[in-house]
Scaffold this active site. Structure first.
Site, mmCIF file in Angstrom:
data_model
loop_
_atom_site.group_PDB
_atom_site.id
_atom_site.type_symbol
_atom_site.label_atom_id
_atom_site.label_comp_id
_atom_site.label_asym_id
_atom_site.label_seq_id
_atom_site.Cartn_x
_atom_site.Cartn_y
_atom_site.Cartn_z
ATOM 1 N N LYS A 6 -7.023 1.065 -3.416
ATOM 2 C CA LYS A 6 -6.657 0.512 -2.107
ATOM 3 C C LYS A 6 -6.771 1.588 -1.020
ATOM 4 O O LYS A 6 -7.315 1.360 0.062
ATOM 5 C CB LYS A 6 -5.233 -0.041 -2.171
ATOM 6 C CG LYS A 6 -4.607 -0.435 -0.845
ATOM 7 C CD LYS A 6 -5.293 -1.621 -0.188
ATOM 8 C CE LYS A 6 -4.641 -1.971 1.141
ATOM 9 N NZ LYS A 6 -5.424 -2.921 1.918
ATOM 10 N N THR A 18 0.863 -1.173 0.000
ATOM 11 C CA THR A 18 0.000 0.000 0.000
ATOM 12 C C THR A 18 0.901 1.225 0.000
ATOM 13 O O THR A 18 1.453 1.589 1.032
ATOM 14 C CB THR A 18 -0.891 0.012 1.256
ATOM 15 O OG1 THR A 18 -1.702 -1.173 1.231
ATOM 16 C CG2 THR A 18 -1.783 1.232 1.299
ATOM 17 N N LYS A 59 -1.329 6.618 8.469
ATOM 18 C CA LYS A 59 -0.519 6.732 7.239
ATOM 19 C C LYS A 59 -1.404 6.611 6.002
ATOM 20 O O LYS A 59 -1.311 7.418 5.069
ATOM 21 C CB LYS A 59 0.542 5.626 7.230
ATOM 22 C CG LYS A 59 1.517 5.682 6.071
ATOM 23 C CD LYS A 59 2.120 4.298 5.785
ATOM 24 C CE LYS A 59 1.080 3.371 5.162
ATOM 25 N NZ LYS A 59 1.565 2.091 4.655
#
Lengths: 296, 296, 296, 296
Positions: free
Chosen positions: D169, D93, D238
């Site tokens: 994602k 990711t 994040k």
């Protein structure tokens, strides 16, 4: 002129005393009589029911909020007790919805209605230096102008529709609360890097933001002095919510107001109920856990 | 003193010209040479590479952003070309992260480093009336003080750690953008009830908010005059994001900054890229569909 | 049992018809009589005033909102017309404040009061598969359980205090609106990078978010099909605001609810008044100016 | 096929073990060798530098974040060590910006690049039931499909541009964090009225929100069990910030993401650094001061 004044909190008392000093015949009523007696000693006629204060040419009122207004004027029947031709000058910060309703109810009864909310704290009121927003029918406004001028640094005409003065008052209070939240968030950021809130805020409030609102509340934040309240935090929350209600009725989204509402609620949950609006700074500090960190 | 100055935009040129006028021997460099030539005509020595400007006692820089700083000082090797003992005074509004890195890199090479971001527009800079934040090692600060005093209404010492001056600058710019968004939301609320933005903002900016920031941007909002930009909207977005980055690094949540970021992004998506920060007002107006309504 | 049912919108009609089908003697009333006649054809007794429907053992009501509840039960005097011992089962999504007041007013008159808000759309109601929240005094709840079971896939007991069922209903609707806004923002992000909303949402709603709420509203967003409304957008706004009111009364800040309120208001200002809640997606799209861009 | 796999955390190990089980010749590398040895015992060839793992037809990587990717592939020179024609399948990711850069850098060197981020926790990976997003040049995708099918319940093609898979994602993870914050706020509201979080969440997650995300995180919230982390809170922060960055680059404002960022930061400041994402619930609770109140 023969003038009534009801609602003698810190603001109302200061305003009424200026009317007395200017030579008007002022009749006063207040729920708790001590405040009324004080004005009696300055020359006011003290009465024990609000309808007795409403027999003059003009009735001023400075009640706490929508609920007090409804209790006295609508449910309490004061409107029905007033003589046609009397002009009611409402200084309270109330909702736009109630402002519209009051305008209508006065109209039905042949009563004049002027919305005249004010900017200024009690000391400013005592000095006769308020900024007063004025909205209502031209003839009614004309009639009460000399009375308002006694209390004001300046009158700010906002047109015929009384609610306009109220929406401006709410928009102004929204800007005040935003300024405080802005100082709160910015000074916690500065503190997290070792700059003291007072160094930071002294800089800001003596340069870019050298205006009363920033200076008054900035000082409280810098000194972490949140009592006694100048502008009580729950009243600030009430006003932000009234601004949001006005926004809702007109389909105006105000994202900053939403942040203010949530921060103020958080302040309330954390025990700021009897503190000053500047206690918003406690919420920013708590969010960053600054206290704990500095101990650690 | 023998002084270098690199980065001659509107701000840098005004600041450098004051150093010249004060009798210092100023060597200037700028990426596009036209700006440098103009200072040459005022008495500066014009050079064609930045290292040539860095041979004096002190080097001032006023570059656009982090990227320009990195390109010239780190990747471009300017730091390596400077003589130990030279003091670099960085006036740019940069990230806290880069401020820390620069302090370290200067230290390694025996160079002095003073962060000296400024508050004030080009006309204020030209008048030598800036408010300058100053942070860095005491000896370095002492050395450059006479130069800074030439440009400043007042110096605001912020301690040893250079990044403190930067975080204060970012916190201040955050407060500026908040003030603008606050006027934007409040004046759309007023307009939705028939009060003009100029009536509303004249009241606010001549009473509670009678300070430069509110008056300058309030005027733009009232007049819907968003070009040419005084403070370009994309730079405002950059600064809000740098404040958020500083908050992130120190675990400080700033909910108002989040609202500002989103409103500024929305302004960008709606074509405000070359407008003034005050064009934030277009977003509030669009949210409420005020234009369409008034047509309807 | 002898049962009354008032409020025969899509939901109320489906629920009442299940009571009839289960063999109960159902008397119905509705403001507009057409809906009542339809249930008459299924075997209900149709009456022309609400008090006539309130003569049985149990009275169900499924009115639109607080205002309708107040008009019929409080101002309209229905509570005063009911026989002590009757249990009123209120299925409406109302404010926590009104829920508390109703509990009190019923108590004073010796009437039972059960809050029984439901989750499920009209087709689910017709199938007798609702999820019904139930709160109220144990004896009253016990009495009405067999009636509720006729309508429900499952009953969810929430204790004695009726307002608990209401706050759970509001909290649930808040979660529904959040899910929609979440899909709206996420799919605009995907679209900005060239991924279609339907590709994105098919993935999400058949994997991590394979649940009814996401699938129903996700489909509307993917197909940009916002009429006719399944859950009308203004009702969603009403419910978010009731959740905020409940939060305010209990000093619970809900930052997501604030975002939802503002986005829904923006949708209203942009003409979504008679659209489905999923029209929230139009706001995200407009913020990013996606339409204009794709044309450009 | 001859396949390399680098990055053997919980996810990477599970994925690589499925490739081994499917009969592929798998060479593995990991920074800390213990994880690699474990796969060695399942039949993988263990190597001590990443370039040795990159000699096959296809190289899979499942590194932690942008920084790890840059260190190994760009700064560490792995890209330069790969043979033209090799296809790199990146499961991490990462940011949209890095995704674009990697696509370009692979292209320059004649290497294939497929972005294949996954949805699913380690147990799902071990079962070979991941949902895998796939984007990249058709020929490269075709080549690696048989390998991906070994790990996946389903492949979700997202077109040619690798960054599309990454943005999907990130948009998905944004939706996950929103769902958690939504449960957090709603359950604190319910609790403030005396409804337990577990009663409330059991209802929601077995009806309207009966999907994996709500059930997994809802259970943690109901049980206040925040360690050990399934999805670590700092990684959630994040990812929300990467979604915001992607939004920034495309001028897409995401107000919910802003709320999430601030709540997550507040969680970090309050010590949730090594907790699960569901520890967001602690922030809602703290805002309402629920703990203190219940003691009071």
């Amino acid at each position: 002129m023969k003038v009534g004044f009801i609602g003698l909190g810190a603001m109302g008392s200061a305003m009424a005393s200026n009317l007395i000093a200017a030579g008007h015949a002022v009749t006063v009523w207040n729920r708790s009589e001590a405040a009324a007696e004080k004005l009696g000693s300055l020359g006011a006629k003290v009465v024990h029911t609000p309808d007795r204060a409403a027999q003059g040419d003009v009735l001023h009122s400075m009640l706490a909020n929508d609920q007090a207004m409804r209790e006295v004027f609508l449910d309490g029947g004061l409107l029905d007790a007033m003589d046609p031709g009397t002009v009611h000058v409402n200084h309270a910060t109330i909702s736009v919805a109630l402002a519209k309703q009051l305008a209508e109810e006065h109209g039905k009864r042949g009563l004049g209605y002027v919305a005249a909310p004010v900017f200024g704290r009690p000391d400013v009121a005592a000095a006769g230096k308020l900024n007063i927003l004025v909205a209502g029918q031209a003839t009614a406004v004309e009639k009460v102008k000399p009375l308002l001028e006694v209390m004001a640094a300046k009158l700010w005409p906002m047109g015929d529709a009384p609610e306009r003065a109220n929406v401006v008052k709410l928009a102004g209070n929204f800007m005040i609360v935003t300024a405080i939240e802005s100082m709160a968030e910015a000074s916690v950021l500065a503190r997290a890097y070792g700059v003291s809130a007072s160094d930071f805020l002294e800089l800001m409030t003596s340069t870019l933001f050298a205006s009363p609102v920033y200076q008054i509340y900035g000082k409280s934040i810098a000194e972490q002095r949140f009592t006694p309240p100048g502008f009580a935090l729950p009243l600030g929350l009430k006003d932000v919510m009234l601004a949001q209600d006005a926004g809702h009725a007109a389909q105006v989204a105000m994202p900053l107001a939403s942040v203010l509402r949530d921060s103020l609620l958080e302040a309330m949950a954390d025990g700021a109920e009897s503190m000053d609006l500047s206690a918003l700074a406690r919420v920013s500090e708590r969010r960053a856990n600054l206290d704990q960190r500095n101990k650690g």
